[in-house]
Design a protein around this motif. Structure first.
Motif, PDB file in Angstrom:
ATOM      1  N   ALA A  45       0.807  -1.225   0.000  1.00 48.12           N
ATOM      2  CA  ALA A  45       0.000   0.000   0.000  1.00 48.12           C
ATOM      3  C   ALA A  45       0.839   1.273   0.000  1.00 48.12           C
ATOM      4  O   ALA A  45       0.313   2.368  -0.199  1.00 48.12           O
ATOM      5  CB  ALA A  45      -0.920  -0.003   1.226  1.00 48.12           C
ATOM      6  N   ASP A  46       2.147   1.153   0.222  1.00 50.38           N
ATOM      7  CA  ASP A  46       3.019   2.312   0.383  1.00 50.38           C
ATOM      8  C   ASP A  46       3.552   2.778  -0.972  1.00 50.38           C
ATOM      9  O   ASP A  46       4.574   2.295  -1.456  1.00 50.38           O
ATOM     10  CB  ASP A  46       4.177   1.973   1.314  1.00 50.38           C
ATOM     11  CG  ASP A  46       4.947   3.204   1.755  1.00 50.38           C
ATOM     12  OD1 ASP A  46       4.712   4.283   1.186  1.00 50.38           O
ATOM     13  OD2 ASP A  46       5.774   3.081   2.669  1.00 50.38           O
ATOM     14  N   ARG A  47       2.847   3.722  -1.575  1.00 48.23           N
ATOM     15  CA  ARG A  47       3.307   4.289  -2.846  1.00 48.23           C
ATOM     16  C   ARG A  47       3.847   5.705  -2.663  1.00 48.23           C
ATOM     17  O   ARG A  47       4.396   6.284  -3.590  1.00 48.23           O
ATOM     18  CB  ARG A  47       2.166   4.313  -3.857  1.00 48.23           C
ATOM     19  CG  ARG A  47       1.618   2.929  -4.187  1.00 48.23           C
ATOM     20  CD  ARG A  47       0.692   2.957  -5.370  1.00 48.23           C
ATOM     21  NE  ARG A  47       0.200   1.630  -5.695  1.00 48.23           N
ATOM     22  CZ  ARG A  47      -0.496   1.332  -6.794  1.00 48.23           C
ATOM     23  NH1 ARG A  47      -0.766   2.281  -7.669  1.00 48.23           N
ATOM     24  NH2 ARG A  47      -0.914   0.106  -7.004  1.00 48.23           N
ATOM     25  N   ALA A  48       3.684   6.231  -1.447  1.00 44.73           N
ATOM     26  CA  ALA A  48       4.089   7.617  -1.214  1.00 44.73           C
ATOM     27  C   ALA A  48       5.589   7.734  -0.957  1.00 44.73           C
ATOM     28  O   ALA A  48       6.196   8.763  -1.254  1.00 44.73           O
ATOM     29  CB  ALA A  48       3.314   8.194  -0.027  1.00 44.73           C
ATOM     30  N   LEU A  49       6.190   6.676  -0.421  1.00 41.72           N
ATOM     31  CA  LEU A  49       7.580   6.775   0.019  1.00 41.72           C
ATOM     32  C   LEU A  49       8.522   7.086  -1.142  1.00 41.72           C
ATOM     33  O   LEU A  49       9.330   8.018  -1.082  1.00 41.72           O
ATOM     34  CB  LEU A  49       8.008   5.469   0.704  1.00 41.72           C
ATOM     35  CG  LEU A  49       9.408   5.458   1.319  1.00 41.72           C
ATOM     36  CD1 LEU A  49       9.529   6.507   2.412  1.00 41.72           C
ATOM     37  CD2 LEU A  49       9.736   4.089   1.887  1.00 41.72           C
ATOM     38  N   LEU A  50       8.420   6.309  -2.223  1.00 41.62           N
ATOM     39  CA  LEU A  50       9.299   6.513  -3.376  1.00 41.62           C
ATOM     40  C   LEU A  50       8.549   7.059  -4.585  1.00 41.62           C
ATOM     41  O   LEU A  50       9.152   7.270  -5.639  1.00 41.62           O
ATOM     42  CB  LEU A  50       9.988   5.200  -3.764  1.00 41.62           C
ATOM     43  CG  LEU A  50      10.861   4.535  -2.700  1.00 41.62           C
ATOM     44  CD1 LEU A  50      11.492   3.276  -3.250  1.00 41.62           C
ATOM     45  CD2 LEU A  50      11.932   5.482  -2.189  1.00 41.62           C
ATOM     46  N   GLY A  51       7.244   7.262  -4.425  1.00 38.88           N
ATOM     47  CA  GLY A  51       6.453   7.762  -5.534  1.00 38.88           C
ATOM     48  C   GLY A  51       6.212   6.740  -6.618  1.00 38.88           C
ATOM     49  O   GLY A  51       5.888   7.078  -7.760  1.00 38.88           O
ATOM     50  N   THR A  52       6.384   5.460  -6.288  1.00 40.42           N
ATOM     51  CA  THR A  52       6.186   4.396  -7.259  1.00 40.42           C
ATOM     52  C   THR A  52       5.747   3.126  -6.538  1.00 40.42           C
ATOM     53  O   THR A  52       5.877   3.016  -5.314  1.00 40.42           O
ATOM     54  CB  THR A  52       7.484   4.119  -8.047  1.00 40.42           C
ATOM     55  OG1 THR A  52       7.219   3.152  -9.070  1.00 40.42           O
ATOM     56  CG2 THR A  52       8.566   3.575  -7.128  1.00 40.42           C
ATOM     57  N   GLU A  53       5.214   2.200  -7.281  1.00 37.79           N
ATOM     58  CA  GLU A  53       4.781   0.929  -6.694  1.00 37.79           C
ATOM     59  C   GLU A  53       5.991   0.081  -6.345  1.00 37.79           C
ATOM     60  O   GLU A  53       6.926  -0.057  -7.150  1.00 37.79           O
ATOM     61  CB  GLU A  53       3.880   0.189  -7.678  1.00 37.79           C
ATOM     62  CG  GLU A  53       3.263  -1.082  -7.114  1.00 37.79           C
ATOM     63  CD  GLU A  53       2.257  -1.701  -8.070  1.00 37.79           C
ATOM     64  OE1 GLU A  53       1.852  -2.850  -7.815  1.00 37.79           O
ATOM     65  OE2 GLU A  53       1.902  -1.048  -9.069  1.00 37.79           O
ATOM     66  N   LEU A  54       5.986  -0.477  -5.158  1.00 32.01           N
ATOM     67  CA  LEU A  54       7.088  -1.320  -4.723  1.00 32.01           C
ATOM     68  C   LEU A  54       6.903  -2.735  -5.267  1.00 32.01           C
ATOM     69  O   LEU A  54       5.777  -3.170  -5.510  1.00 32.01           O
ATOM     70  CB  LEU A  54       7.158  -1.345  -3.192  1.00 32.01           C
ATOM     71  CG  LEU A  54       7.313   0.015  -2.512  1.00 32.01           C
ATOM     72  CD1 LEU A  54       7.317  -0.136  -0.988  1.00 32.01           C
ATOM     73  CD2 LEU A  54       8.587   0.703  -2.971  1.00 32.01           C
ATOM     74  N   PRO A  55       7.978  -3.481  -5.459  1.00 32.67           N
ATOM     75  CA  PRO A  55       7.851  -4.850  -5.986  1.00 32.67           C
ATOM     76  C   PRO A  55       7.049  -5.732  -5.032  1.00 32.67           C
ATOM     77  O   PRO A  55       7.230  -5.675  -3.818  1.00 32.67           O
ATOM     78  CB  PRO A  55       9.296  -5.328  -6.103  1.00 32.67           C
ATOM     79  CG  PRO A  55      10.084  -4.444  -5.197  1.00 32.67           C
ATOM     80  CD  PRO A  55       9.385  -3.114  -5.200  1.00 32.67           C
ATOM     81  N   ASP A  56       6.167  -6.527  -5.605  1.00 34.67           N
ATOM     82  CA  ASP A  56       5.337  -7.401  -4.774  1.00 34.67           C
ATOM     83  C   ASP A  56       6.210  -8.451  -4.082  1.00 34.67           C
ATOM     84  O   ASP A  56       6.970  -9.166  -4.764  1.00 34.67           O
ATOM     85  CB  ASP A  56       4.288  -8.094  -5.636  1.00 34.67           C
ATOM     86  CG  ASP A  56       3.362  -8.965  -4.804  1.00 34.67           C
ATOM     87  OD1 ASP A  56       2.500  -8.417  -4.109  1.00 34.67           O
ATOM     88  OD2 ASP A  56       3.540 -10.206  -4.834  1.00 34.67           O
ATOM     89  N   PRO A  57       6.146  -8.564  -2.757  1.00 33.68           N
ATOM     90  CA  PRO A  57       7.037  -9.488  -2.040  1.00 33.68           C
ATOM     91  C   PRO A  57       6.812 -10.951  -2.381  1.00 33.68           C
ATOM     92  O   PRO A  57       7.706 -11.776  -2.177  1.00 33.68           O
ATOM     93  CB  PRO A  57       6.701  -9.222  -0.563  1.00 33.68           C
ATOM     94  CG  PRO A  57       6.047  -7.895  -0.542  1.00 33.68           C
ATOM     95  CD  PRO A  57       5.301  -7.782  -1.835  1.00 33.68           C
TER      96      PRO A  57
END
Length: 372
Positions: A45-57
């Motif tokens: 859900a964290d898209r604000a930190l880097l401004g992009t979608e993080l890789p799905d774990p």
């Protein structure tokens, strides 16, 4: 008549397992821990930190995870580490230095007394998941600079809560890894990997392959994460039920060697059935109770051919000096000497690669074509 024969086989399996231990231990049925690391929902859900979608774990390959981290700045990596330590610490393909720091943070915040010793300064915890009985992986040696890497996969009754239990120095997973690293020497690193849900006791879980199937996927992803991070393909040492995990994973496991010890079987009729490019080695000492377990597979019970049977086709590792089911890594034993040569990459079917190895292996009474 056929039904009667099958009944006898199933009875022999159960009776043999009981006779091979100090008594039948029913063991609690275990639910395998699968899926992504703890905290994955918040990570996704964290898209604000880097401004992009993080890789799905769960869905992103370790290779793609490694590429993602390689594209981040040091500051960005640290932000992810601090904000999502439980994901970064267990994310296969993430740089091992970040994983060490992430797991240190996660353990510092953990209030479960079972895991207190894991937080001691100086420990290199490469994975830590406190859910259920807990899972953990610890590194011995300098994994980043090691020319040769090994992974130890243990069997039943192992988890993060029992990882530091007070048993023989060479009997628990960290003891196996530590003694192997000491014997193998400089230029090597060894990982004690308790990254799957192991059976408890000698019961139905230990006699079937369901937990091993779940563990095989986790072991494969873990080793793929090592190679994605630029580390050498490991030699994998599989003890007891851990050899069932390794047998199921073998065809997709990036490994130079598969070494099984005290194995009840690998769920394959022979080494060729493992479909692996790795060299396959097997050890069993004369006093190991596992020798009383019938090597059959019937109706989901049992794990098949004894890997030390010449017909299986593995390279036989001598184990005449080991004692009991947990004695293979005992200092001074013939089995540990050969394990160390395998971990160094100096043991070959034709002979040892160094004079020291040649002298050690020449002393062994029975090699059965394994290293000569």
């Amino acid at each position: 008549m056929r039904r009667y024969a099958r009944t006898l086989v199933a009875f022999a399996l159960a009776a043999g397992m009981a006779a091979g231990t100090t008594g039948w231990v029913s063991g609690d049925a275990q639910q395998a821990l699968t899926g992504p690391p703890p905290g994955s929902a918040q990570w996704r859900a964290d898209r604000a930190l880097l401004g992009t979608e993080l890789p799905d774990p769960e869905g992103t390959s370790p290779a793609d995870v490694a590429r993602f981290f390689a594209g981040l700045s040091t500051t960005e990596q640290q932000l992810l580490l601090v904000r999502h330590p439980s994901v970064v610490g267990n994310l296969d393909g993430a740089p091992l230095e970040l994983r060490y720091r992430a797991n240190s943070l996660a353990l510092a915040a953990e209030d479960d007394p079972r895991y207190r010793s894991l937080a001691a300064p100086g420990r290199q915890i490469l994975a830590f998941d406190p859910r259920g009985r807990g899972q953990v992986a610890e590194v011995f040696g300098d994994l980043r600079t090691a020319r040769r890497v090994s992974v130890v996969v243990p069997g039943s009754d192992n988890d993060a809560g029992t990882f530091d239990r007070k048993v023989a120095a060479h009997g628990a997973p960290p003891g196996m890894a530590r003694t192997l690293h000491t014997a193998a020497g400089p230029g090597t690193a060894v990982v004690a990997w308790v990254g799957y849900t192991t059976p408890v006791g000698v019961g139905i879980d230990a006699a079937t392959g369901s937990l091993a199937e779940a563990g095989a996927g986790r072991l494969t992803r873990f080793t793929e994460g090592l190679t994605a991070d630029g580390l050498p393909e490991p030699a994998v040492f599989c003890h007891s039920y851990g050899s069932v995990v390794c047998g199921i994973a073998a065809h997709r496991l990036p490994a130079t060697d598969l070494v099984v010890l005290g194995s009840p079987g690998m769920r394959a009729d022979d080494a060729g059935g493992l479909r692996t490019k790795a060299r396959v080695w097997a050890a069993k000492d004369p006093t190991d109770w596992i020798d009383n377990v019938p090597n059959v597979r019937f109706a989901g019970l049992g794990h098949g051919t004894d890997p030390t049977d010449p017909a299986f086709g593995a390279r036989r590792v001598p184990a005449n000096e080991a004692r009991g089911h947990a004695g293979y890594f005992a200092p001074g034993t013939d089995s540990l000497r050969v394990f160390a040569a395998i971990a160094r990459g100096t043991a070959t079917p034709e002979g040892a690669g160094t004079p020291a190895d040649a002298r050690a292996l020449a002393q062994e009474p029975v090699l059965e074509g394994a290293v000569r």
